[in-house]
Motif scaffolding. Structure first.
Motif, mmCIF file in Angstrom:
data_model
loop_
_atom_site.group_PDB
_atom_site.id
_atom_site.type_symbol
_atom_site.label_atom_id
_atom_site.label_comp_id
_atom_site.label_asym_id
_atom_site.label_seq_id
_atom_site.Cartn_x
_atom_site.Cartn_y
_atom_site.Cartn_z
ATOM 1 N N ASN A 1 -20.378 -9.945 -6.281
ATOM 2 C CA ASN A 1 -20.093 -9.151 -5.095
ATOM 3 C C ASN A 1 -18.859 -8.278 -5.287
ATOM 4 N N THR A 2 -18.966 -7.035 -4.877
ATOM 5 C CA THR A 2 -17.847 -6.092 -4.938
ATOM 6 C C THR A 2 -17.649 -5.477 -3.561
ATOM 7 N N HIS A 3 -16.392 -5.374 -3.155
ATOM 8 C CA HIS A 3 -16.084 -4.748 -1.871
ATOM 9 C C HIS A 3 -14.962 -3.739 -2.093
ATOM 10 N N VAL A 4 -15.076 -2.609 -1.441
ATOM 11 C CA VAL A 4 -14.042 -1.583 -1.504
ATOM 12 C C VAL A 4 -13.444 -1.417 -0.113
ATOM 13 N N TRP A 5 -12.138 -1.647 -0.031
ATOM 14 C CA TRP A 5 -11.418 -1.505 1.220
ATOM 15 C C TRP A 5 -10.607 -0.205 1.196
ATOM 16 N N THR A 6 -10.664 0.549 2.276
ATOM 17 C CA THR A 6 -9.822 1.722 2.397
ATOM 18 C C THR A 6 -8.516 1.335 3.084
ATOM 19 N N THR A 7 -7.523 2.174 2.929
ATOM 20 C CA THR A 7 -6.249 1.946 3.607
ATOM 21 C C THR A 7 -6.457 1.784 5.105
ATOM 22 N N ALA A 8 -7.238 2.688 5.692
ATOM 23 C CA ALA A 8 -7.454 2.649 7.140
ATOM 24 C C ALA A 8 -8.123 1.351 7.570
ATOM 25 N N GLN A 9 -9.111 0.898 6.813
ATOM 26 C CA GLN A 9 -9.809 -0.347 7.159
ATOM 27 C C GLN A 9 -8.850 -1.543 7.127
ATOM 28 N N LEU A 10 -8.006 -1.594 6.110
ATOM 29 C CA LEU A 10 -7.075 -2.707 5.993
ATOM 30 C C LEU A 10 -6.044 -2.695 7.120
ATOM 31 N N LEU A 11 -5.553 -1.528 7.462
ATOM 32 C CA LEU A 11 -4.558 -1.438 8.528
ATOM 33 C C LEU A 11 -5.146 -1.799 9.885
ATOM 34 N N ARG A 12 -6.474 -1.620 10.048
ATOM 35 C CA ARG A 12 -7.121 -1.910 11.329
ATOM 36 C C ARG A 12 -7.574 -3.368 11.449
ATOM 37 N N ARG A 13 -7.482 -4.157 10.368
ATOM 38 C CA ARG A 13 -7.955 -5.539 10.434
ATOM 39 C C ARG A 13 -7.202 -6.335 11.505
ATOM 40 N N ALA A 14 -7.921 -7.237 12.141
ATOM 41 C CA ALA A 14 -7.325 -8.034 13.207
ATOM 42 C C ALA A 14 -6.222 -8.951 12.678
ATOM 43 N N ASP A 15 -6.307 -9.337 11.385
ATOM 44 C CA ASP A 15 -5.295 -10.239 10.831
ATOM 45 C C ASP A 15 -4.130 -9.501 10.174
ATOM 46 N N ALA A 16 -4.124 -8.185 10.247
ATOM 47 C CA ALA A 16 -2.976 -7.428 9.729
ATOM 48 C C ALA A 16 -1.777 -7.653 10.638
ATOM 49 N N LYS A 17 -0.621 -7.882 10.042
ATOM 50 C CA LYS A 17 0.577 -8.124 10.841
ATOM 51 C C LYS A 17 1.802 -7.644 10.076
ATOM 52 N N SER A 18 2.906 -7.629 10.745
ATOM 53 C CA SER A 18 4.167 -7.257 10.114
ATOM 54 C C SER A 18 4.776 -8.489 9.468
ATOM 55 N N VAL A 19 5.118 -8.385 8.182
ATOM 56 C CA VAL A 19 5.750 -9.500 7.473
ATOM 57 C C VAL A 19 7.078 -9.036 6.891
ATOM 58 N N THR A 20 8.028 -9.928 6.885
ATOM 59 C CA THR A 20 9.353 -9.638 6.330
ATOM 60 C C THR A 20 9.519 -10.398 5.017
ATOM 61 N N ILE A 21 9.903 -9.687 3.970
ATOM 62 C CA ILE A 21 10.076 -10.268 2.635
ATOM 63 C C ILE A 21 11.554 -10.182 2.246
ATOM 64 N N PRO A 22 12.260 -11.307 2.265
ATOM 65 C CA PRO A 22 13.658 -11.287 1.811
ATOM 66 C C PRO A 22 13.731 -11.083 0.298
ATOM 67 N N ASP A 23 14.701 -10.347 -0.145
ATOM 68 C CA ASP A 23 14.926 -10.140 -1.586
ATOM 69 C C ASP A 23 13.642 -9.748 -2.299
ATOM 70 N N ASP A 24 13.011 -8.687 -1.819
ATOM 71 C CA ASP A 24 11.753 -8.187 -2.383
ATOM 72 C C ASP A 24 11.912 -7.896 -3.883
ATOM 73 N N VAL A 25 10.930 -8.315 -4.680
ATOM 74 C CA VAL A 25 11.015 -8.191 -6.139
ATOM 75 C C VAL A 25 11.121 -6.739 -6.587
ATOM 76 N N ALA A 26 10.350 -5.853 -5.976
ATOM 77 C CA ALA A 26 10.343 -4.457 -6.406
ATOM 78 C C ALA A 26 11.548 -3.673 -5.890
ATOM 79 N N PHE A 27 11.959 -3.946 -4.652
ATOM 80 C CA PHE A 27 13.008 -3.136 -4.025
ATOM 81 C C PHE A 27 14.386 -3.801 -4.055
ATOM 82 N N HIS A 28 14.426 -5.104 -4.362
ATOM 83 C CA HIS A 28 15.691 -5.843 -4.514
ATOM 84 C C HIS A 28 16.482 -5.958 -3.216
ATOM 85 N N HIS A 29 15.816 -5.870 -2.103
ATOM 86 C CA HIS A 29 16.455 -6.131 -0.810
ATOM 87 C C HIS A 29 15.351 -6.489 0.183
ATOM 88 N N THR A 30 15.718 -6.839 1.384
ATOM 89 C CA THR A 30 14.728 -7.221 2.385
ATOM 90 C C THR A 30 13.847 -6.037 2.745
#
Length: 273
Positions: A31-60
């Motif tokens: 099985n293969t599924h392709v998700w678009t940005t818009a579809q992912l942002l509209r998902r009911a389980d999408a939420k705001s998450v806070t990542i302390p000390d983010d690996v890529a950006f080196h800050h919260t």
């Protein structure tokens, strides 16, 4: 319509289109599924998450994100997933890290075209359109390489030794050998950016055995220092290797083991025709 009007209409359309909208391909075979940005942002389980000390950006950092497990309904214990980025980075992550109730939680951060993320530090471009981030990563021993950004696709795959046999130590190497342990460390760290004996998915860095292993032209002390801090060998601000400067990112024991593996593989070169 005049040429000028056509140009103005095209410019208006381009300005109206989202700037970093993209597709994420998830191939669980068959099985293969392709998700678009818009579809992912509209998902009911999408939420705001806070990542302390983010690996890529080196800050919260704060992201709009979807639980990664929710996008992988067919995932089972023992599976391996390959995460492939647009910049040539490729890393395998064991399904157990996503399935075990260890306290670590993987999220797929989705860049909203209307609210783009900042550029990565060090002039390394953008992290979008998709980025795997973790809450409480230490609970599952998640390292920095298991935070792939610029993500393009996720695939269920066989283990590394089966897919790339020329990277594996011989069956005669004992299970408790530092070489065998180093192979596991290599897969988790170096293999995300490098190939070995011409095998591997990554395309960011050079092959680590063909034509020469770094153990053949660097002393063990210099190689250890280079892995900790690549700029310690050659000052190159544009260099893409970030190194493993701390015990948390790569312990001394794991570093010694991966060097033992590289020394072993230097005696087991496989030239690809």
């Amino acid at each position: 319509m005049s040429t000028l009007h056509r140009c103005l209409a095209l410019l208006t359309l381009c300005c109206a289109l989202p700037l970093h909208a993209a597709d994420l391909r998830i191939d669980m075979g068959p099985n293969t599924h392709v998700w678009t940005t818009a579809q992912l942002l509209r998902r009911a389980d999408a939420k705001s998450v806070t990542i302390p000390d983010d690996v890529a950006f080196h800050h919260t950092m704060r992201y709009r994100a979807v639980p990664l497990r929710a996008l992988l309904p067919e995932l089972a214990q023992g599976d391996r997933l390959k995460f492939v980025a647009n910049d040539g980075f490729s890393v395998d992550i064991a399904a157990d890290a996503l399935l075990k109730p260890s306290g670590a939680q993987a999220w797929l951060a989705v860049e909203d075209p209307q609210h783009p993320w900042p550029s990565l530090p060090g002039n390394k471009g953008d992290a979008g359109p998709f980025y795997v981030v973790w809450i409480n990563p230490a609970a599952a021993h998640i390292g920095g390489e298991q935070w792939p950004y610029q993500l393009a696709r996720i695939e269920r795959v066989d283990d590394v030794a089966m897919r790339f046999p020329a990277t594996a130590p011989a069956a005669s190497v004992p299970a408790d050998s530092p070489v065998r342990h180093g192979y596991a460390v290599f897969q988790r760290t170096c293999f995300a950016c490098h190939t070995l004996n011409g095998e591997g998915d990554a395309r960011m860095g050079p092959d680590l055995n063909i034509p020469h292993s770094p153990t053949e032209y660097l002393s063990t002390a210099m190689l250890r220092a280079f892995i900790r801090n690549p700029q310690s060998l050659r000052r190159w601000p544009e260099g893409r290797m970030i190194g493993f400067p701390t015990q948390q990112s790569l312990s001394d024991a794991d570093l010694d083991a991966v060097i033992a593996y590289l020394k072993y593989m230097a005696q087991h070169k496989v030239e690809k025709s």
